[in-house]
Every structure is written in structure tokens, then in C-alpha cells.
Design a protein around this motif. Sequence first.
Motif, PDB file in Angstrom:
ATOM      1  N   LEU A   1       8.915  75.725 -37.803  1.00  0.00           N
ATOM      2  CA  LEU A   1       8.485  75.153 -36.524  1.00  0.00           C
ATOM      3  C   LEU A   1       8.899  73.687 -36.408  1.00  0.00           C
ATOM      4  O   LEU A   1       9.437  73.268 -35.377  1.00  0.00           O
ATOM      5  N   ARG A   2       8.654  72.912 -37.444  1.00  0.00           N
ATOM      6  CA  ARG A   2       8.997  71.481 -37.408  1.00  0.00           C
ATOM      7  C   ARG A   2      10.486  71.295 -37.153  1.00  0.00           C
ATOM      8  O   ARG A   2      10.901  70.472 -36.334  1.00  0.00           O
ATOM      9  N   ARG A   3      11.295  72.095 -37.822  1.00  0.00           N
ATOM     10  CA  ARG A   3      12.752  71.988 -37.634  1.00  0.00           C
ATOM     11  C   ARG A   3      13.165  72.393 -36.227  1.00  0.00           C
ATOM     12  O   ARG A   3      14.033  71.753 -35.620  1.00  0.00           O
ATOM     13  N   ARG A   4      12.581  73.459 -35.723  1.00  0.00           N
ATOM     14  CA  ARG A   4      12.929  73.909 -34.367  1.00  0.00           C
ATOM     15  C   ARG A   4      12.473  72.896 -33.324  1.00  0.00           C
ATOM     16  O   ARG A   4      13.172  72.676 -32.333  1.00  0.00           O
TER      17      ARG A   4
ATOM     18  N   GLU B   1       7.366  72.939 -22.223  1.00  0.00           N
ATOM     19  CA  GLU B   1       8.583  73.759 -22.200  1.00  0.00           C
ATOM     20  C   GLU B   1       9.314  73.695 -23.536  1.00  0.00           C
ATOM     21  O   GLU B   1       9.742  74.724 -24.077  1.00  0.00           O
ATOM     22  N   LEU B   2       9.476  72.490 -24.075  1.00  0.00           N
ATOM     23  CA  LEU B   2      10.129  72.352 -25.379  1.00  0.00           C
ATOM     24  C   LEU B   2       9.343  73.080 -26.455  1.00  0.00           C
ATOM     25  O   LEU B   2       9.917  73.702 -27.352  1.00  0.00           O
ATOM     26  N   ALA B   3       8.022  73.013 -26.360  1.00  0.00           N
ATOM     27  CA  ALA B   3       7.166  73.684 -27.338  1.00  0.00           C
ATOM     28  C   ALA B   3       7.368  75.198 -27.283  1.00  0.00           C
ATOM     29  O   ALA B   3       7.529  75.852 -28.321  1.00  0.00           O
ATOM     30  N   ARG B   4       7.382  75.762 -26.079  1.00  0.00           N
ATOM     31  CA  ARG B   4       7.582  77.208 -25.945  1.00  0.00           C
ATOM     32  C   ARG B   4       8.948  77.626 -26.492  1.00  0.00           C
ATOM     33  O   ARG B   4       9.065  78.641 -27.184  1.00  0.00           O
ATOM     34  N   GLU B   5       9.983  76.842 -26.180  1.00  0.00           N
ATOM     35  CA  GLU B   5      11.320  77.150 -26.693  1.00  0.00           C
ATOM     36  C   GLU B   5      11.341  77.094 -28.221  1.00  0.00           C
ATOM     37  O   GLU B   5      11.915  77.969 -28.887  1.00  0.00           O
ATOM     38  N   ALA B   6      10.726  76.059 -28.781  1.00  0.00           N
ATOM     39  CA  ALA B   6      10.707  75.894 -30.233  1.00  0.00           C
ATOM     40  C   ALA B   6       9.953  77.032 -30.909  1.00  0.00           C
ATOM     41  O   ALA B   6      10.385  77.536 -31.953  1.00  0.00           O
ATOM     42  N   VAL B   7       8.840  77.453 -30.326  1.00  0.00           N
ATOM     43  CA  VAL B   7       8.061  78.533 -30.928  1.00  0.00           C
ATOM     44  C   VAL B   7       8.832  79.848 -30.847  1.00  0.00           C
ATOM     45  O   VAL B   7       8.835  80.635 -31.801  1.00  0.00           O
TER      46      VAL B   7
ATOM     47  N   ASP C   1      14.958  70.156 -33.383  1.00  0.00           N
ATOM     48  CA  ASP C   1      16.178  70.607 -32.702  1.00  0.00           C
ATOM     49  C   ASP C   1      16.020  70.531 -31.185  1.00  0.00           C
ATOM     50  O   ASP C   1      16.909  70.072 -30.477  1.00  0.00           O
ATOM     51  N   ARG C   2      14.885  70.993 -30.681  1.00  0.00           N
ATOM     52  CA  ARG C   2      14.622  70.994 -29.234  1.00  0.00           C
ATOM     53  C   ARG C   2      14.563  69.572 -28.706  1.00  0.00           C
ATOM     54  O   ARG C   2      15.097  69.272 -27.640  1.00  0.00           O
ATOM     55  N   ILE C   3      13.922  68.681 -29.429  1.00  0.00           N
ATOM     56  CA  ILE C   3      13.814  67.283 -28.994  1.00  0.00           C
ATOM     57  C   ILE C   3      15.195  66.648 -28.933  1.00  0.00           C
ATOM     58  O   ILE C   3      15.543  65.989 -27.955  1.00  0.00           O
ATOM     59  N   ARG C   4      16.007  66.872 -29.976  1.00  0.00           N
ATOM     60  CA  ARG C   4      17.365  66.322 -29.985  1.00  0.00           C
ATOM     61  C   ARG C   4      18.199  66.891 -28.841  1.00  0.00           C
ATOM     62  O   ARG C   4      18.921  66.163 -28.171  1.00  0.00           O
TER      63      ARG C   4
END
Length: 178
Positions: free
Chosen positions: A81-84, A47-53, A87-90
Motif C-alpha cells: 500500500l505504501r509503495r502504491r 481518488e488517489l487513495a482508491r486507485e492505490a488500494v 506511486d500515485r502521488i508521484r
Amino acid sequence: MDRSGRVFDELLVLHVQNGDRRALERLASRWHPRLLRSARRFTGDDELAREAVQETWLGIVAGLKKLGDPAKFPAWAFTILRRRCADRIRAHAVHRPRSDELTEANAPVISPRGEDQAAIAEAFGRLPDDQRIAATLYFVERLKLDEIAAATGVPLGTVKSRIFTARKTLKTLLEGED
């Protein structure tokens, strides 16, 4: 990615910069799976991956006209991508269970693609974040060392060190010497 694929991506970027929507669709169809695969490795969460992408694509579309050198698209896209992902992880760190709270019900699910794939995914997941990102960009996405340095914002020597250490750690983990 082979040289012809890189040249094709550069051509697509140029067309997108000139307003070609079909080129943007083609670029997205070529890059979305790569970005999603890397985001899953970076975040360890679908889910975090989809949001970040999704957020990455918003950033790419908004900033692509400003990209001066189309050859830098891979490093630039992975930087976003790395920044997003960070952001999602935080943003979701408060809601994530601690490792001692994981149960089978909320444990990460690895799709059954073979015992080796599962072992590799688990080994990658055990790497520190900085090594996992560098190793993913190098081994999975086949970025060049200077592109990884640009994408991660660290010196080339640091990238080399992270990949060397990650390779050594992965070898140890996969040989069962952990």
C-alpha cells in the motif's frame, strides 16, 4: 487488531494460498476498509487513495502465494500500500495544485464526523509524510513497531523516533499551540 483477528487473518491467508476464492473475498472484506482508510491518510486524496488500494489488491492477489509467513500479512500488505500510494502521488504530482493555489472549490473535503475528527484529520495532514505514515500505522491500524518497520522499510529505531515526534507534534497541534 486483537489477537483473535490476527489469527483469523492468518487462517484466511492460508486458505487463499490453497486456492480458496471465498477466503480471498473474506480477507478483502476485512482488509479493504483498513487499506482505504490508511491510503486516504497517506495520500490526502480520496481518488488517489482508491486507485492505490485497487493497485494494492492487484499486488496482494499476485503475490500472496509467495508470502511465506501468514503472520506477516499486515506488514506485507501495508508495504505494498505504501509503495502504491507513493506511486500515485508521484504520478499525479504534476496535476495537483500547489498549496498557494488551493481554493474552497478544490480544497480537501473532510466529511462532517465531528469537530474532533476534523481537527485530528487536519493535524495528521500537517505531519511530514514519513511521520504521518508511521503514526497512521501505529495509532489507527494498531500495527506493532516491528511490523511498521517492515512496512516502511526503515529500522525499528527510526520508526520509534517518527512515532515519538509525530505524537509530540499532534499533541501540540491539537492543543492549539501551533
